[in-house]
Design a protein around this motif. Structure first.
Motif, short mmCIF file in Angstrom:
data_model
loop_
_atom_site.label_atom_id
_atom_site.label_comp_id
_atom_site.label_asym_id
_atom_site.label_seq_id
_atom_site.Cartn_x
_atom_site.Cartn_y
_atom_site.Cartn_z
N ILE A 70 -20.95 -23.54 44.00
CA ILE A 70 -20.33 -23.86 45.34
C ILE A 70 -19.15 -24.68 45.06
O ILE A 70 -19.22 -25.54 44.42
CB ILE A 70 -21.34 -24.53 46.30
N GLY A 71 -18.20 -24.23 45.75
CA GLY A 71 -16.78 -24.98 45.37
C GLY A 71 -15.49 -24.45 45.93
O GLY A 71 -15.75 -23.22 46.76
N GLU A 107 -24.31 -26.33 41.33
CA GLU A 107 -23.21 -27.35 40.63
C GLU A 107 -22.01 -27.11 41.73
O GLU A 107 -21.70 -25.92 42.18
CB GLU A 107 -22.71 -26.43 39.47
N ILE A 108 -21.50 -28.07 42.02
CA ILE A 108 -19.98 -28.06 42.69
C ILE A 108 -18.92 -27.77 41.56
O ILE A 108 -19.06 -28.33 40.33
CB ILE A 108 -19.51 -29.53 43.25
N VAL A 109 -18.20 -27.00 41.80
CA VAL A 109 -17.05 -26.49 41.01
C VAL A 109 -15.56 -26.86 41.45
O VAL A 109 -15.55 -26.46 42.80
CB VAL A 109 -17.02 -25.34 40.24
N SER A 153 -25.27 -17.14 41.45
CA SER A 153 -24.45 -16.85 42.44
C SER A 153 -23.33 -17.82 42.67
O SER A 153 -23.31 -19.12 42.23
CB SER A 153 -24.97 -16.30 43.69
N TYR A 154 -22.22 -17.51 43.44
CA TYR A 154 -21.13 -18.35 43.57
C TYR A 154 -20.93 -18.38 45.09
O TYR A 154 -20.63 -17.14 45.86
CB TYR A 154 -19.99 -18.16 43.03
N ILE A 155 -20.67 -19.37 46.02
CA ILE A 155 -20.57 -19.40 47.36
C ILE A 155 -19.53 -20.40 47.76
O ILE A 155 -19.39 -21.36 47.04
CB ILE A 155 -21.88 -19.89 48.34
#
Length: 417
Positions: free
Chosen positions: A82-83, A123-125, A187-189
């Motif tokens: 997420i980020g 993970e925060i990105v 996945s990525y949000i």
């Protein structure tokens, strides 16, 4: 509205946003924090401090992308990312990209405070150079991670002063290791402000983004003849600016003839000799064309180039057109879209499915894993300006929705197809 299980700390999130807004602060409340500048370094230092205080494991990859990891119960599970980004436009707002990163931080702060355990890691990105305001093209950190741009391309990009991406990344102390790149991604949000007026105009809480428009950046050089403004008869001039102005008007007309979604923008223009009493001999201007249907976008590009080339012939000037950047349209995971919709309904938020007209890190992350985005309203649709603003109630809803979506996705063994 069912928020009884867990809710983010809005006051803390707003304090975090305010602290960010002081780094590169502009007089009207906006931010100037270009990628890999001293201001970017200052913000990165503070962000790393926040990540560590939240109990997250920090790492930095070779593109300068920054990660803060919360481990899951299953050490072998792939990670939910997420980020967004923390760099801005030259006169940017305090929410664009920043809201996505700092809301992600608040989500993990909340999960840790509530001692909520998740199956998979989260993970925060924070991606490097999303805006492309200093180093072109944009979305470079995410593009490097996704393999859209290779290392040598990214590192060799230069700013207007000739400084390279790699030199500046090293100068501010944020070139990490290649082995720190995100991998094994579930996945990525990405939470983001809408940057347009639709949600506010329709009084809707949440935009559920189904994809991102494809886009092209071009640069047109119009070459005429520089002459004295007095002695040169109008009928004998090769006025590059006059020709360029007709071209720009035509570009607008081509797009208006297409449909309500297509956009074209001339956002940058320079002329030579740039003197009040000289006929302009050369004009360079940018062209930005966008549409979610790549066939339509390519048709528009072809039509624009044909028409402005015809104008060049009529006006007795030359034209050179070069492509700066192209990226096709992206379409997000229907399963994640459904997940976001279900959680928003459960929280009592009104929603609208929509295509994004702006590019985001999610565009390239979509190449690596199932991806989706959450939009919150922008007041008057303003963005990429100091007046950019999103109300606290909308920030709270967006961050709480992200929190609940993270909890749901991070417990899944797989995304059902």
């Amino acid at each position: 509205m069912d928020e009884n299980v867990v809710s983010i700390n809005l006051n803390r999130l707003m304090q975090t946003i305010e602290a960010s807004a002081q780094i590169g602060a502009l007089p009207k409340g906006g931010i100037r924090r270009l990628a890999l500048t001293n201001e970017d370094q200052h913000m990165r230092d503070l962000f790393v401090k926040w990540l560590k205080e939240a109990g997250l494991t920090v790492r930095i990859d070779d593109f300068g992308n920054m990660y803060g990891r919360k481990e899951g119960l299953n050490p072998d599970a792939s990670a939910l990312l997420i980020g967004s980004h923390l760099d801005t436009q030259p006169e940017g707002g305090r929410y664009d990209g920043i809201l996505g990163v700092l809301s992600a931080l608040e989500v993990l702060r909340t999960l840790n405070e509530q001692k909520i355990k998740l199956e998979r890691p989260v993970e925060i990105v924070c991606f490097t150079n999303e805006e492309g305001a200093r180093f072109e093209p944009p979305i470079m950190g995410a593009g490097g991670l996704a393999g859209v741009f290779d290392e040598s391309f990214v590192f060799s990009r230069t700013d207007k002063d000739g400084k390279t991406f790699e030199e500046e990344l090293k100068r501010i102390g944020y070139q990490g290791q290649k082995e720190n790149r995100a991998e094994n991604i579930f996945s990525y949000i990405e939470l983001h402000i809408e940057q347009g007026p639709v949600l506010e105009h329709e009084n809707i809480d949440i935009g559920i983004v189904t994809g991102i428009q494809g886009m092209n950046w071009l640069e047109a050089k119009v070459i005429g003849q520089s002459d004295h403004a007095g002695p040169t008869p109008m009928s004998m001039r090769k006025d590059a600016l006059l020709a360029a102005s007709k071209m720009i008007t035509t570009i607008n007309q081509v797009v208006l003839e297409q449909d309500n979604e297509a956009t074209a923008t001339v956002g940058r223009l320079s002329l030579t000799p740039h003197s009040i009493n000289c006929v302009p001999g050369e004009v360079i201007f940018s062209i930005d064309v966008r549409h979610s249907d790549d066939r339509i976008r390519k048709h528009l590009l072809n039509e624009i180039q044909q028409r402005i080339s015809t104008i060049a012939v009529i006006e007795n000037v030359q034209i050179e057109i070069k492509e700066i950047w192209e990226t096709p349209s992206s379409h997000f995971s229907t399963q994640l879209i459904d997940c976001i919709s279900e959680e928003a309904d459960r929280l009592g938020y009104s929603t609208k499915k929509m295509i994004s007209g702006a590019g985001h890190d999610a565009k390239y992350m979509n190449k690596l894993a199932d991806t989706a985005m959450i939009f919150v309203p922008s007041v008057d649709g303003k963005s990429h300006c100091q007046e950019e603003f999103t109300k606290e109630d909308h920030i709270k809803r967006g961050a709480n929705l992200l929190l609940h979506v993270v909890q749901k996705i991070a417990q899944l063994n797989k995304i059902e197809v």
